[in-house]
Scaffold this motif. Structure first.
Motif, PDB file in Angstrom:
ATOM      1  N   UNK A  97      85.170  55.132  90.346  1.00  0.00           N
ATOM      2  CA  UNK A  97      84.755  56.411  90.929  1.00  0.00           C
ATOM      3  C   UNK A  97      83.304  56.748  90.597  1.00  0.00           C
ATOM      4  N   UNK A  98      82.835  56.254  89.450  1.00  0.00           N
ATOM      5  CA  UNK A  98      81.454  56.539  89.044  1.00  0.00           C
ATOM      6  C   UNK A  98      80.474  55.504  89.583  1.00  0.00           C
ATOM      7  N   UNK A  99      80.987  54.560  90.378  1.00  0.00           N
ATOM      8  CA  UNK A  99      80.112  53.576  91.008  1.00  0.00           C
ATOM      9  C   UNK A  99      79.616  52.485  90.090  1.00  0.00           C
ATOM     10  N   UNK A 100      80.350  52.252  89.011  1.00  0.00           N
ATOM     11  CA  UNK A 100      79.956  51.207  88.072  1.00  0.00           C
ATOM     12  C   UNK A 100      80.963  50.064  88.117  1.00  0.00           C
ATOM     13  N   UNK A 101      80.684  49.015  87.347  1.00  0.00           N
ATOM     14  CA  UNK A 101      81.614  47.894  87.233  1.00  0.00           C
ATOM     15  C   UNK A 101      82.265  47.922  85.859  1.00  0.00           C
ATOM     16  N   UNK A 102      83.427  47.317  85.754  1.00  0.00           N
ATOM     17  CA  UNK A 102      84.150  47.296  84.472  1.00  0.00           C
ATOM     18  C   UNK A 102      83.349  46.591  83.381  1.00  0.00           C
ATOM     19  N   UNK A 103      82.481  45.665  83.767  1.00  0.00           N
ATOM     20  CA  UNK A 103      81.676  44.940  82.781  1.00  0.00           C
ATOM     21  C   UNK A 103      80.709  45.861  82.040  1.00  0.00           C
ATOM     22  N   UNK A 104      80.473  47.042  82.604  1.00  0.00           N
ATOM     23  CA  UNK A 104      79.549  47.982  81.963  1.00  0.00           C
ATOM     24  C   UNK A 104      80.221  48.844  80.900  1.00  0.00           C
ATOM     25  N   UNK A 105      81.526  48.724  80.759  1.00  0.00           N
ATOM     26  CA  UNK A 105      82.264  49.578  79.824  1.00  0.00           C
ATOM     27  C   UNK A 105      82.996  48.730  78.793  1.00  0.00           C
ATOM     28  N   UNK A 106      82.850  49.104  77.520  1.00  0.00           N
ATOM     29  CA  UNK A 106      83.550  48.432  76.431  1.00  0.00           C
ATOM     30  C   UNK A 106      84.562  49.392  75.826  1.00  0.00           C
ATOM     31  N   UNK A 107      85.810  48.977  75.802  1.00  0.00           N
ATOM     32  CA  UNK A 107      86.861  49.780  75.181  1.00  0.00           C
ATOM     33  C   UNK A 107      87.061  49.286  73.755  1.00  0.00           C
ATOM     34  N   UNK A 108      86.767  50.155  72.797  1.00  0.00           N
ATOM     35  CA  UNK A 108      86.907  49.813  71.384  1.00  0.00           C
ATOM     36  C   UNK A 108      88.236  50.370  70.880  1.00  0.00           C
ATOM     37  N   UNK A 109      89.096  49.502  70.381  1.00  0.00           N
ATOM     38  CA  UNK A 109      90.395  49.928  69.852  1.00  0.00           C
ATOM     39  C   UNK A 109      90.226  50.372  68.403  1.00  0.00           C
ATOM     40  N   UNK A 110      90.491  51.648  68.146  1.00  0.00           N
ATOM     41  CA  UNK A 110      90.358  52.201  66.804  1.00  0.00           C
ATOM     42  C   UNK A 110      91.659  51.929  66.048  1.00  0.00           C
ATOM     43  N   UNK A 111      91.583  51.031  65.073  1.00  0.00           N
ATOM     44  CA  UNK A 111      92.787  50.552  64.394  1.00  0.00           C
ATOM     45  C   UNK A 111      92.938  51.107  62.981  1.00  0.00           C
ATOM     46  N   UNK A 112      92.147  52.107  62.625  1.00  0.00           N
ATOM     47  CA  UNK A 112      92.254  52.688  61.285  1.00  0.00           C
ATOM     48  C   UNK A 112      93.672  53.217  61.061  1.00  0.00           C
ATOM     49  N   UNK A 113      94.209  52.923  59.882  1.00  0.00           N
ATOM     50  CA  UNK A 113      95.549  53.362  59.474  1.00  0.00           C
ATOM     51  C   UNK A 113      96.667  52.718  60.294  1.00  0.00           C
ATOM     52  N   UNK A 114      96.352  51.713  61.085  1.00  0.00           N
ATOM     53  CA  UNK A 114      97.375  51.035  61.879  1.00  0.00           C
ATOM     54  C   UNK A 114      97.779  49.719  61.218  1.00  0.00           C
ATOM     55  N   UNK A 115      99.012  49.300  61.495  1.00  0.00           N
ATOM     56  CA  UNK A 115      99.550  48.107  60.853  1.00  0.00           C
ATOM     57  C   UNK A 115      98.936  46.839  61.444  1.00  0.00           C
ATOM     58  N   UNK A 116      99.064  45.772  60.693  1.00  0.00           N
ATOM     59  CA  UNK A 116      98.573  44.484  61.171  1.00  0.00           C
ATOM     60  C   UNK A 116      99.348  44.034  62.406  1.00  0.00           C
ATOM     61  N   UNK A 117     100.626  44.403  62.472  1.00  0.00           N
ATOM     62  CA  UNK A 117     101.442  44.049  63.629  1.00  0.00           C
ATOM     63  C   UNK A 117     100.929  44.740  64.883  1.00  0.00           C
ATOM     64  N   UNK A 118     100.516  45.982  64.742  1.00  0.00           N
ATOM     65  CA  UNK A 118      99.984  46.723  65.886  1.00  0.00           C
ATOM     66  C   UNK A 118      98.664  46.125  66.359  1.00  0.00           C
ATOM     67  N   UNK A 119      97.820  45.751  65.407  1.00  0.00           N
ATOM     68  CA  UNK A 119      96.551  45.118  65.765  1.00  0.00           C
ATOM     69  C   UNK A 119      96.804  43.783  66.462  1.00  0.00           C
TER      70      UNK A 119
END
Length: 222
Positions: free
Chosen positions: A19-41
């Protein structure tokens, strides 16, 4: 559950980026894993995520020991005490909270490579949040030219948790304007092409307003 949440998040990201006229390559999704288990990561890794963020040296060390994969990009988010810089700075690809010169000096002293940093900006002026004020931002960016181990790749902000949609948009729009104004200066040490903004509760709006890095935690797991 994580698999289903990943699908929902990826759908939202795709819709907002398109919708913003960009490509997915322009966006990085960072998964915040603080306090999460190793299994979840591990499940997030299996789902294809390669950018992970921690906010404590101990958590970073634990996760990196469990996932020594060379294709993972580790991010450090949140405040970093100068005395803990040496534990973190050579273990990460991105640092999202550069907010004072004393921290820059310690990074310069401890880093064995050029560190990709986001300067944290306190856009809304909340006393509970850290970050450089907008009026002090340009002088701070200029001062970082003295540090050869720091590359300012962009700006980061955190919106108020209880903000209205209009307040969120104003916050994100302001950061985007600040990022653009710095990028125009073409500082060698501060290309400043990225904006790290948007978390689980507000990332769709952040994407609409030009976010290139979003930091998502709870939305993966709840």
């Amino acid at each position: 559950m994580i698999s289903k949440n990943c699908q929902q998040i990826e759908t939202v990201i795709a819709e907002q980026v398109e919708a913003s006229g960009r490509s997915l390559e322009e966006v990085t999704c960072v998964a915040v894993t603080k306090m999460r288990s190793l299994e979840e990561v591990a499940e997030l890794y299996q789902q294809g995520y390669r950018h992970f963020a921690e906010n404590r040296p101990e958590g970073l060390k634990e996760k990196q020991a469990a996932f020594p994969h060379s294709d993972i990009h580790w991010h450090y988010i949140g405040s970093l005490q100068t005395r803990k810089v040496k534990q973190v700075i050579n273990e990460i690809a991105f640092f999202h909270a550069l907010d004072r010169e004393s921290l820059a000096k310690e990074i310069e002293k401890r880093a064995n490579h050029t560190v990709s940093c986001f300067v944290q900006v306190n856009v809304t002026g909340e006393t509970s949040k850290q970050g450089v004020s907008p009026c002090d931002l340009m002088p701070f960016i200029e001062s970082l030219g003295a540090y050869s181990k720091i590359s300012v790749v962009g700006l980061m902000t955190m919106a108020p948790i209880d903000a209205t949609e209009d307040e969120l948009r104003t916050c994100f729009q302001t950061l985007k304007q600040l990022q653009t104004s710095i990028a125009k200066q073409q500082y060698p040490h501060a290309p400043c092409l990225e904006t790290s903004m948007g978390m689980s509760n507000d990332y769709p709006i952040a994407l609409q307003e030009g976010a290139t890095f979003i930091r998502i935690g709870s939305a993966f797991f709840e």
